[in-house]
Design an enzyme around this catalytic site. Structure first.
Site, PDB file in Angstrom:
ATOM      1  N   ILE A 145       0.822  -1.204   0.000  1.00 56.68           N
ATOM      2  CA  ILE A 145       0.000   0.000   0.000  1.00 56.68           C
ATOM      3  C   ILE A 145       0.866   1.267   0.000  1.00 56.68           C
ATOM      4  O   ILE A 145       0.520   2.266  -0.629  1.00 56.68           O
ATOM      5  CB  ILE A 145      -0.932  -0.026   1.233  1.00 56.68           C
ATOM      6  CG1 ILE A 145      -1.807  -1.288   1.183  1.00 56.68           C
ATOM      7  CG2 ILE A 145      -1.806   1.210   1.304  1.00 56.68           C
ATOM      8  CD1 ILE A 145      -2.357  -1.726   2.524  1.00 56.68           C
ATOM      9  N   SER A 165      -5.911  -0.179  11.010  1.00 52.71           N
ATOM     10  CA  SER A 165      -6.540  -1.343  10.386  1.00 52.71           C
ATOM     11  C   SER A 165      -7.902  -1.567  11.046  1.00 52.71           C
ATOM     12  O   SER A 165      -8.125  -1.150  12.185  1.00 52.71           O
ATOM     13  CB  SER A 165      -5.649  -2.569  10.630  1.00 52.71           C
ATOM     14  OG  SER A 165      -6.385  -3.757  10.484  1.00 52.71           O
ATOM     15  N   TYR A 207      -0.374  -7.516  16.868  1.00 56.38           N
ATOM     16  CA  TYR A 207      -0.656  -6.660  15.701  1.00 56.38           C
ATOM     17  C   TYR A 207      -1.880  -5.779  15.985  1.00 56.38           C
ATOM     18  O   TYR A 207      -1.856  -4.568  15.738  1.00 56.38           O
ATOM     19  CB  TYR A 207      -0.895  -7.538  14.464  1.00 56.38           C
ATOM     20  CG  TYR A 207      -1.301  -6.734  13.240  1.00 56.38           C
ATOM     21  CD1 TYR A 207      -0.379  -5.931  12.577  1.00 56.38           C
ATOM     22  CD2 TYR A 207      -2.608  -6.778  12.745  1.00 56.38           C
ATOM     23  CE1 TYR A 207      -0.745  -5.188  11.458  1.00 56.38           C
ATOM     24  CE2 TYR A 207      -2.975  -6.042  11.628  1.00 56.38           C
ATOM     25  CZ  TYR A 207      -2.043  -5.253  10.986  1.00 56.38           C
ATOM     26  OH  TYR A 207      -2.405  -4.513   9.881  1.00 56.38           O
ATOM     27  N   LYS A 264      -2.233  -1.636  16.039  1.00 53.31           N
ATOM     28  CA  LYS A 264      -3.134  -0.873  15.166  1.00 53.31           C
ATOM     29  C   LYS A 264      -4.055   0.027  15.996  1.00 53.31           C
ATOM     30  O   LYS A 264      -4.463   1.091  15.549  1.00 53.31           O
ATOM     31  CB  LYS A 264      -3.923  -1.812  14.254  1.00 53.31           C
ATOM     32  CG  LYS A 264      -3.056  -2.553  13.240  1.00 53.31           C
ATOM     33  CD  LYS A 264      -2.533  -1.635  12.154  1.00 53.31           C
ATOM     34  CE  LYS A 264      -1.089  -1.280  12.191  1.00 53.31           C
ATOM     35  NZ  LYS A 264      -0.649  -0.392  11.101  1.00 53.31           N
TER      36      LYS A 264
HETATM   37  N1  LIG Z   1      -2.738  -5.517   3.693  1.00 59.72           N
HETATM   38  C1  LIG Z   1      -3.850  -5.357   4.403  1.00 59.72           C
HETATM   39  O1  LIG Z   1      -4.868  -6.051   4.205  1.00 59.72           O
HETATM   40  C2  LIG Z   1      -3.907  -4.304   5.459  1.00 59.72           C
HETATM   41  C3  LIG Z   1      -5.104  -4.171   6.179  1.00 59.72           C
HETATM   42  C4  LIG Z   1      -5.193  -3.199   7.174  1.00 59.72           C
HETATM   43  C5  LIG Z   1      -4.111  -2.374   7.436  1.00 59.72           C
HETATM   44  N2  LIG Z   1      -2.949  -2.524   6.738  1.00 59.72           N
HETATM   45  C6  LIG Z   1      -1.841  -1.614   7.084  1.00 59.72           C
HETATM   46  O2  LIG Z   1      -1.328  -1.032   5.907  1.00 59.72           O
HETATM   47  C7  LIG Z   1       0.059  -0.744   6.088  1.00 59.72           C
HETATM   48  C8  LIG Z   1       0.853  -1.268   4.913  1.00 59.72           C
HETATM   49  O3  LIG Z   1       0.681  -2.682   4.851  1.00 59.72           O
HETATM   50  P1  LIG Z   1       0.921  -3.530   3.510  1.00 59.72           P
HETATM   51  O4  LIG Z   1      -0.206  -4.471   3.427  1.00 59.72           O
HETATM   52  O5  LIG Z   1       1.235  -2.631   2.380  1.00 59.72           O
HETATM   53  O6  LIG Z   1       2.203  -4.365   3.971  1.00 59.72           O
HETATM   54  P2  LIG Z   1       3.450  -4.915   3.114  1.00 59.72           P
HETATM   55  O7  LIG Z   1       3.111  -5.115   1.709  1.00 59.72           O
HETATM   56  O8  LIG Z   1       3.967  -6.050   3.922  1.00 59.72           O
HETATM   57  O9  LIG Z   1       4.472  -3.676   3.213  1.00 59.72           O
HETATM   58  C9  LIG Z   1       4.972  -3.293   4.464  1.00 59.72           C
HETATM   59  C10 LIG Z   1       5.948  -2.168   4.286  1.00 59.72           C
HETATM   60  O10 LIG Z   1       6.477  -1.838   5.572  1.00 59.72           O
HETATM   61  C11 LIG Z   1       7.914  -1.911   5.491  1.00 59.72           C
HETATM   62  N3  LIG Z   1       8.519  -2.345   6.741  1.00 59.72           N
HETATM   63  C12 LIG Z   1       8.451  -3.573   7.320  1.00 59.72           C
HETATM   64  N4  LIG Z   1       9.236  -3.598   8.406  1.00 59.72           N
HETATM   65  C13 LIG Z   1       9.795  -2.378   8.514  1.00 59.72           C
HETATM   66  C14 LIG Z   1      10.735  -1.805   9.408  1.00 59.72           C
HETATM   67  N5  LIG Z   1      11.269  -2.497  10.427  1.00 59.72           N
HETATM   68  N6  LIG Z   1      11.105  -0.525   9.214  1.00 59.72           N
HETATM   69  C15 LIG Z   1      10.609   0.181   8.186  1.00 59.72           C
HETATM   70  N7  LIG Z   1       9.746  -0.294   7.292  1.00 59.72           N
HETATM   71  C16 LIG Z   1       9.343  -1.568   7.462  1.00 59.72           C
HETATM   72  C17 LIG Z   1       8.191  -2.926   4.396  1.00 59.72           C
HETATM   73  O11 LIG Z   1       9.522  -2.760   3.911  1.00 59.72           O
HETATM   74  P3  LIG Z   1      10.301  -4.023   3.212  1.00 59.72           P
HETATM   75  O12 LIG Z   1       9.684  -4.198   1.864  1.00 59.72           O
HETATM   76  O13 LIG Z   1      11.701  -3.625   3.095  1.00 59.72           O
HETATM   77  O14 LIG Z   1      10.079  -5.183   4.124  1.00 59.72           O
HETATM   78  C18 LIG Z   1       7.127  -2.539   3.387  1.00 59.72           C
HETATM   79  O15 LIG Z   1       7.519  -1.422   2.653  1.00 59.72           O
HETATM   80  C19 LIG Z   1       0.457  -1.377   7.432  1.00 59.72           C
HETATM   81  O16 LIG Z   1       0.484  -0.373   8.426  1.00 59.72           O
HETATM   82  C20 LIG Z   1      -0.667  -2.351   7.717  1.00 59.72           C
HETATM   83  O17 LIG Z   1      -0.863  -2.543   9.099  1.00 59.72           O
HETATM   84  C21 LIG Z   1      -2.836  -3.462   5.751  1.00 59.72           C
END
Ligand SMILES: NC(=O)c1ccc[n+]([C@@H]2O[C@H](COP(=O)([O-])OP(=O)(O)OC[C@H]3O[C@@H](n4cnc5c(N)ncnc54)[C@H](OP(=O)(O)O)[C@@H]3O)[C@@H](O)[C@H]2O)c1
Length: 322
Positions: free
Chosen positions: A31, A153, A178, A182
């Site tokens: 995202i 979330s 988690y 959130k």
């Molecule tokens: N996917 C869903 O269904 C969903 C639902 C509700 C909320 N969210 C929220 O949306 C946000 C983005 O999630 P996403 O689904 O896009 O996740 P994702 O695809 O797993 O991407 C996570 C991002 O966070 C970075 N990250 C992980 N560990 C880190 C660290 N120690 N320091 C700095 N950056 C770090 C990752 O970098 P690397 O690529 O280098 O690991 C990646 O850029 C999160 O806050 C999540 O809680 C997601």
């Protein structure tokens, strides 16, 4: 769940962002990457944060719009690195940061604690963002209408007390940790808003949740820890959820809609807030608990060595600043 709005918000309403600088954490994939792309396409100067140097080129190359994209390496679990990254952001933004999108996240992380001994979800999803926001404050307060967007979330509803994650090392119940983190994102939004009000600062703190999104969040960690069946089940579900590019509009609206006011929470407006166009949504009652927000604020200030000063000065606007 959703407030009545006179009309549905669409991406066509994103204003021209030329001249504005936006920092996005977790911009290497998912995202965050999609949000960075949308913003750059609308002319913003995007500062994309991610923990690994290898991702830098990808992020920068993907910008694909009129806006410039810079990369800053930052592991949010390492507070010293967060401070250095904040300095780089302030430099790249030439002292004026319009928006900070605190998006990066981990889910279902294993029992290993952060380098400072905190649960990883608490460390990355909350503490690192708390410190980063505090360290870039001078640049935010140099912008005419500064804004911070914290990405939460739907699962914040299952969160309890995020402060219990501070000294507990790695959590045994990964999804519970988690959910707590959130909830912390929303309590931090409230704490930040309260802090800005108390000091008469025009900082708008808002929150957003993206619904259910087809990324590798959670499944990557489960797979890495050998939980292959759980990982496959999660991936099966994720493949049916909406795309990061669609989900990112909720974050983009929270970051750019000029009518947004501090404390608002945005999410997808479809059934159960799983997908759909961004609308104002309500947070769980526990996320509006001022005492909980104060407790988390005090603890986070203490752990991160007080990045939020008790008497912040409002910088005088620089010549030529909009
Ligand atoms: N996917 C869903 O269904 C969903 C639902 C509700 C909320 N969210 C929220 O949306 C946000 C983005 O999630 P996403 O689904 O896009 O996740 P994702 O695809 O797993 O991407 C996570 C991002 O966070 C970075 N990250 C992980 N560990 C880190 C660290 N120690 N320091 C700095 N950056 C770090 C990752 O970098 P690397 O690529 O280098 O690991 C990646 O850029 C999160 O806050 C999540 O809680 C997601």
């Amino acid at each position: 769940m959703r407030d009545n709005e006179p009309h549905a918000w669409t991406p066509a309403e994103v204003p021209d962002l030329s001249g504005r600088t936006v920092a996005v954490t977790g911009a290497s994939r998912g995202i965050g990457a999609a949000t960075a792309e949308h913003l750059a396409r609308h002319g913003a100067h995007v500062i994309a944060l991610s923990p690994s140097r290898a991702e830098a080129r990808t992020v920068t190359a993907r910008g694909g719009g009129p806006g410039r994209v810079d990369h800053v390496e930052c592991d949010l679990a390492r507070l010293a690195q967060v401070r250095d990254a904040a300095e780089r952001i302030v430099g790249l933004a030439a002292g004026r940061l319009d928006v900070l999108v605190n998006n990066a996240g981990v889910a279902a992380a294993g029992p290993a604690p952060s380098p400072a001994g905190h649960d990883m979800h608490f460390a990355v999803n909350h503490l690192g963002h708390f410190a980063l926001t505090g360290h870039v404050l001078p640049a935010l307060l140099s912008a005419p209408e500064p804004r911070v967007v914290n990405v939460s979330s739907l699962l914040h509803r299952l969160g309890r007390d995020p402060t219990r994650r501070a000294n507990a090392g790695g959590a045994r119940l990964r999804w519970a940790a988690y959910c707590d983190s959130k909830l912390a994102n929303l309590l931090f939004t409230q704490g930040l808003l309260g802090w800005a009000h108390a000091h008469g600062l025009p900082l708008r703190a808002v929150a957003a949740h993206p619904g259910l999104v087809n990324t590798t969040l959670g499944s990557g960690a489960l797979r890495a820890d050998g939980h292959h069946i759980q990982a496959r089940l999660l991936e099966w579900a994720q493949a049916r959820w909406h795309t990061p590019a669609q989900a990112a509009w909720t974050l983009v609206r929270a970051a750019t809609d000029p009518y947004v006011t501090g404390g608002e929470f945005f999410g997808p407006g479809g059934r159960w807030e799983w997908s759909g166009s961004p609308v104002r949504v309500r947070a769980a009652r526990r996320a509006c608990d001022t005492r909980g927000a104060e407790r988390l604020w005090r603890l986070s200030q203490q752990i991160t060595e007080h990045p939020f000063p008790s008497a912040p000065g409002r910088p005088t606007p620089r010549a030529g600043a909009r």
